[in-house]
Design a protein around this motif. Structure first.
Motif, PDB file in Angstrom:
ATOM      1  N   THR A   1      86.063 -15.709  13.259  1.00  0.00           N
ATOM      2  CA  THR A   1      87.309 -16.210  13.962  1.00  0.00           C
ATOM      3  C   THR A   1      87.443 -15.337  15.491  1.00  0.00           C
ATOM      4  OG1 THR A   1      88.672 -16.122  11.988  1.00  0.00           O
ATOM      5  CG2 THR A   1      89.853 -15.858  14.049  1.00  0.00           C
ATOM      6  N   ILE A   2      86.862 -14.247  15.454  1.00  0.00           N
ATOM      7  CA  ILE A   2      86.666 -13.339  16.927  1.00  0.00           C
ATOM      8  C   ILE A   2      85.674 -14.081  17.581  1.00  0.00           C
ATOM      9  CG2 ILE A   2      85.990 -11.332  17.968  1.00  0.00           C
ATOM     10  CD1 ILE A   2      87.362 -10.009  15.315  1.00  0.00           C
ATOM     11  N   LYS A   3      84.718 -14.427  17.026  1.00  0.00           N
ATOM     12  CA  LYS A   3      83.358 -15.204  17.916  1.00  0.00           C
ATOM     13  C   LYS A   3      83.742 -16.673  18.138  1.00  0.00           C
ATOM     14  CE  LYS A   3      80.264 -11.532  16.353  1.00  0.00           C
ATOM     15  NZ  LYS A   3      78.795 -11.474  15.698  1.00  0.00           N
ATOM     16  N   LYS A   4      84.524 -17.235  17.459  1.00  0.00           N
ATOM     17  CA  LYS A   4      84.884 -18.431  17.811  1.00  0.00           C
ATOM     18  C   LYS A   4      84.570 -19.005  18.987  1.00  0.00           C
ATOM     19  CE  LYS A   4      87.145 -22.408  15.307  1.00  0.00           C
ATOM     20  NZ  LYS A   4      88.406 -22.573  14.313  1.00  0.00           N
TER      21      LYS A   4
ATOM     22  N   SER B   1      87.490 -18.296  27.134  1.00  0.00           N
ATOM     23  CA  SER B   1      89.001 -18.127  27.241  1.00  0.00           C
ATOM     24  C   SER B   1      89.488 -19.011  25.927  1.00  0.00           C
ATOM     25  CB  SER B   1      89.760 -18.449  28.321  1.00  0.00           C
ATOM     26  OG  SER B   1      89.402 -19.652  28.854  1.00  0.00           O
ATOM     27  N   THR B   2      88.787 -20.109  25.793  1.00  0.00           N
ATOM     28  CA  THR B   2      89.400 -20.966  24.738  1.00  0.00           C
ATOM     29  C   THR B   2      88.327 -21.544  23.950  1.00  0.00           C
ATOM     30  OG1 THR B   2      89.291 -22.956  26.135  1.00  0.00           O
ATOM     31  CG2 THR B   2      91.432 -21.776  26.173  1.00  0.00           C
ATOM     32  N   VAL B   3      88.692 -21.992  22.705  1.00  0.00           N
ATOM     33  CA  VAL B   3      87.637 -22.590  21.902  1.00  0.00           C
ATOM     34  C   VAL B   3      87.232 -23.960  22.155  1.00  0.00           C
ATOM     35  CG1 VAL B   3      87.143 -23.106  19.172  1.00  0.00           C
ATOM     36  CG2 VAL B   3      88.471 -21.179  19.877  1.00  0.00           C
ATOM     37  N   LYS B   4      88.633 -24.475  22.658  1.00  0.00           N
ATOM     38  CA  LYS B   4      88.205 -25.965  23.383  1.00  0.00           C
ATOM     39  C   LYS B   4      86.912 -25.985  24.220  1.00  0.00           C
ATOM     40  CE  LYS B   4      90.583 -29.486  25.767  1.00  0.00           C
ATOM     41  NZ  LYS B   4      91.916 -29.934  26.320  1.00  0.00           N
ATOM     42  N   HIS B   5      87.024 -24.933  25.428  1.00  0.00           N
ATOM     43  CA  HIS B   5      85.934 -25.089  26.221  1.00  0.00           C
ATOM     44  C   HIS B   5      84.707 -24.572  25.610  1.00  0.00           C
ATOM     45  CE1 HIS B   5      89.411 -23.816  29.465  1.00  0.00           C
ATOM     46  NE2 HIS B   5      89.309 -25.073  28.939  1.00  0.00           N
ATOM     47  N   LYS B   6      84.554 -23.970  24.565  1.00  0.00           N
ATOM     48  CA  LYS B   6      83.303 -23.712  23.973  1.00  0.00           C
ATOM     49  C   LYS B   6      82.645 -24.852  23.484  1.00  0.00           C
ATOM     50  CE  LYS B   6      82.645 -22.626  19.901  1.00  0.00           C
ATOM     51  NZ  LYS B   6      82.752 -22.116  18.453  1.00  0.00           N
ATOM     52  N   GLU B   7      83.515 -25.700  22.763  1.00  0.00           N
ATOM     53  CA  GLU B   7      82.914 -27.015  21.939  1.00  0.00           C
ATOM     54  C   GLU B   7      82.738 -27.924  22.952  1.00  0.00           C
ATOM     55  OE1 GLU B   7      86.409 -27.763  19.308  1.00  0.00           O
ATOM     56  OE2 GLU B   7      85.937 -26.257  18.159  1.00  0.00           O
TER      57      GLU B   7
ATOM     58  N   ARG C   1      66.714 -22.028  36.079  1.00  0.00           N
ATOM     59  CA  ARG C   1      65.793 -21.898  36.864  1.00  0.00           C
ATOM     60  C   ARG C   1      64.651 -22.565  36.439  1.00  0.00           C
ATOM     61  NH1 ARG C   1      66.757 -15.717  38.854  1.00  0.00           N
ATOM     62  NH2 ARG C   1      69.152 -15.926  39.266  1.00  0.00           N
ATOM     63  N   GLY C   2      64.644 -23.811  35.848  1.00  0.00           N
ATOM     64  CA  GLY C   2      63.552 -24.568  35.416  1.00  0.00           C
ATOM     65  C   GLY C   2      63.060 -24.091  33.929  1.00  0.00           C
ATOM     66  N   SER C   3      63.447 -22.862  33.669  1.00  0.00           N
ATOM     67  CA  SER C   3      62.884 -22.335  32.310  1.00  0.00           C
ATOM     68  C   SER C   3      63.876 -22.738  31.047  1.00  0.00           C
ATOM     69  CB  SER C   3      62.892 -21.026  32.220  1.00  0.00           C
ATOM     70  OG  SER C   3      61.977 -20.671  33.218  1.00  0.00           O
ATOM     71  N   PRO C   4      63.272 -23.222  29.923  1.00  0.00           N
ATOM     72  CA  PRO C   4      64.147 -23.840  29.038  1.00  0.00           C
ATOM     73  C   PRO C   4      64.767 -22.787  28.219  1.00  0.00           C
ATOM     74  CG  PRO C   4      61.732 -23.686  28.237  1.00  0.00           C
ATOM     75  CD  PRO C   4      61.549 -23.527  29.660  1.00  0.00           C
ATOM     76  N   ILE C   5      65.951 -22.909  27.921  1.00  0.00           N
ATOM     77  CA  ILE C   5      67.016 -21.946  27.207  1.00  0.00           C
ATOM     78  C   ILE C   5      67.783 -22.740  26.073  1.00  0.00           C
ATOM     79  CG2 ILE C   5      67.091 -20.352  28.984  1.00  0.00           C
ATOM     80  CD1 ILE C   5      69.869 -21.420  29.539  1.00  0.00           C
ATOM     81  N   ARG C   6      68.490 -21.934  25.135  1.00  0.00           N
ATOM     82  CA  ARG C   6      69.220 -22.631  24.343  1.00  0.00           C
ATOM     83  C   ARG C   6      70.807 -22.160  24.261  1.00  0.00           C
ATOM     84  NH1 ARG C   6      66.848 -21.737  18.639  1.00  0.00           N
ATOM     85  NH2 ARG C   6      68.737 -22.647  18.041  1.00  0.00           N
ATOM     86  N   LEU C   7      71.575 -23.011  23.996  1.00  0.00           N
ATOM     87  CA  LEU C   7      73.058 -22.587  23.774  1.00  0.00           C
ATOM     88  C   LEU C   7      73.402 -22.845  22.215  1.00  0.00           C
ATOM     89  CD1 LEU C   7      74.584 -24.292  27.328  1.00  0.00           C
ATOM     90  CD2 LEU C   7      73.450 -21.992  26.642  1.00  0.00           C
ATOM     91  N   THR C   8      74.006 -22.017  21.590  1.00  0.00           N
ATOM     92  CA  THR C   8      74.545 -22.243  20.300  1.00  0.00           C
ATOM     93  C   THR C   8      75.745 -21.377  20.141  1.00  0.00           C
ATOM     94  OG1 THR C   8      73.429 -20.067  19.634  1.00  0.00           O
ATOM     95  CG2 THR C   8      72.149 -21.999  19.534  1.00  0.00           C
ATOM     96  N   ALA C   9      76.617 -21.793  19.148  1.00  0.00           N
ATOM     97  CA  ALA C   9      77.692 -21.130  18.947  1.00  0.00           C
ATOM     98  C   ALA C   9      77.390 -19.716  18.296  1.00  0.00           C
ATOM     99  CB  ALA C   9      78.642 -21.879  17.658  1.00  0.00           C
TER     100      ALA C   9
END
Length: 341
Positions: free
Chosen positions: A159-162, A228-234, A249-257
């Protein structure tokens, strides 16, 4: 003495001459005194011989009687000795019987004592078993409480990390120029130009985890961005899934919850199954926080745990054939984990 003999002979002569008349007539022979005397000596010698013979027989009879008496005496002595020996044997046997009886009594007492001790031991064992059962039940309750507490803590952490986004693959030290918030804005601008202009997307906090960098660790620490909101994260994660390839900057990264460790482990346990479903075009997705969703026979199915999935797969032969190997492997893993416990 001669006169007496003669008198006796005269008497005999009278007896001979005075026989009854009815007897047969026999010639009466007159013996002379010398003949009579001679006859008396012969009878006397015969009598003496008879007496001597009788005396010898008496002596032999006496000797025989003495031998018998001696034999009887010996037999009596032997009998007396046998009686004494028998008496001693009886006394010995009586003593042995007494000892055996005493031994039996002691054995009975010992057995009774052992029986009492066994009874006490059984009671103690029963008490220990009851205590052990109580301890096991108490441990089970504690384990259940610990699992519930972990689940509660995990839910609180989730819930905190949502509203959080976890960024993987950002090199260490890159944030020195702009800071982590500036790097996140750069990621949005590079990958989602439309979102970068959205003024409502606000970063409340940004940090690396863990806080201390391990020089021996080959990969950089993760960056945690709290929005600030879960809506923006989703919204950002949805755009990342659609774009698939995210770069900085051209290097691959990953975004996860960002999830708790418990939820992350639960999500990892779905990965093998999701991979098989993906290979069979079932469009699997791992939903928040750790639910598996996929398409089967034109319908979207969602499962919170593997047990529910196994029950559903058992009713779908095609799906059962598809997931047979991976589910069997998962069962073996859980069996090994149970054995190690």
């Amino acid at each position: 003495m001669t006169n007496n003999k003669r008198k006796n002979q005269g008497n005999k002569n009278k007896e001979v001459t005075m026989k009854p008349s009815n007897e047969k007539d026999t010639p009466i022979q007159d013996y002379e005194d010398d003949d009579i005397e001679e006859m008396q000596e012969a009878d006397l010698k015969k009598l003496i011989r008879t007496l001597r013979s009788s005396q010898k027989q008496i002596l032999e009879l006496q000797k025989s009687l003495m031998d018998k008496i001696e034999n009887l005496s010996r037999e009596n002595e032997i009998l007396r000795r046998n009686q004494n020996e028998t008496k001693q044997l009886v006394q010995q046997e009586t003593g042995i019987v007494t000892e055996v009886k005493n031994s039996i009594d002691q054995m009975k007492n010992t057995i009774e004592s052992l029986t009492n001790r066994m009874g006490e031991a059984e009671e103690r064992i029963s008490d220990l078993e009851d205590r052990e059962q109580e301890r096991i039940q108490s441990d089970q309750r504690k384990e259940e409480e610990i699992r519930n507490l972990k689940h509660i803590v995990g839910n609180l952490q989730d819930t905190i990390k949502k509203p959080n986004i976890r960024v993987l693959g950002v090199p260490e030290g890159m944030e020195r120029e702009k800071g982590l918030e500036g790097l996140f804005s750069e990621i949005l601008a590079e990958n989602f130009p439309g979102l970068e202009k959205d003024r409502e997307i606000l970063v409340q906090e940004a940090h690396r985890t863990p806080n201390k960098h391990d020089q021996k660790r080959p990969s950089p620490r993760h960056v945690v961005i709290k929005l600030s909101t879960v809506k923006h994260k989703e919204k950002i994660l949805k755009c990342a899934r659609e774009k698939r390839q995210i770069t900085l900057r051209g290097s691959p990264i990953r975004l996860t919850a960002d999830f708790s460790s418990e939820t992350l482990q639960a999500r990892r346990e779905w990965q093998d199954i999701a991979q098989v479903l993906r290979e069979n075009n079932c469009q699997p997705r791992i939903l928040y926080p750790a639910k598996l969703s996929f398409v089967n026979e034109g319908e979207i199915k969602t499962f919170h745990n593997k047990q529910k999935l196994k029950e559903f797969v058992a009713t779908r032969p095609a799906l059962q054939k598809m997931l047979k190997d991976v589910l069997h492997t998962e069962t073996q893993k859980h069996g090994h984990q149970y054995e190690r416990r």
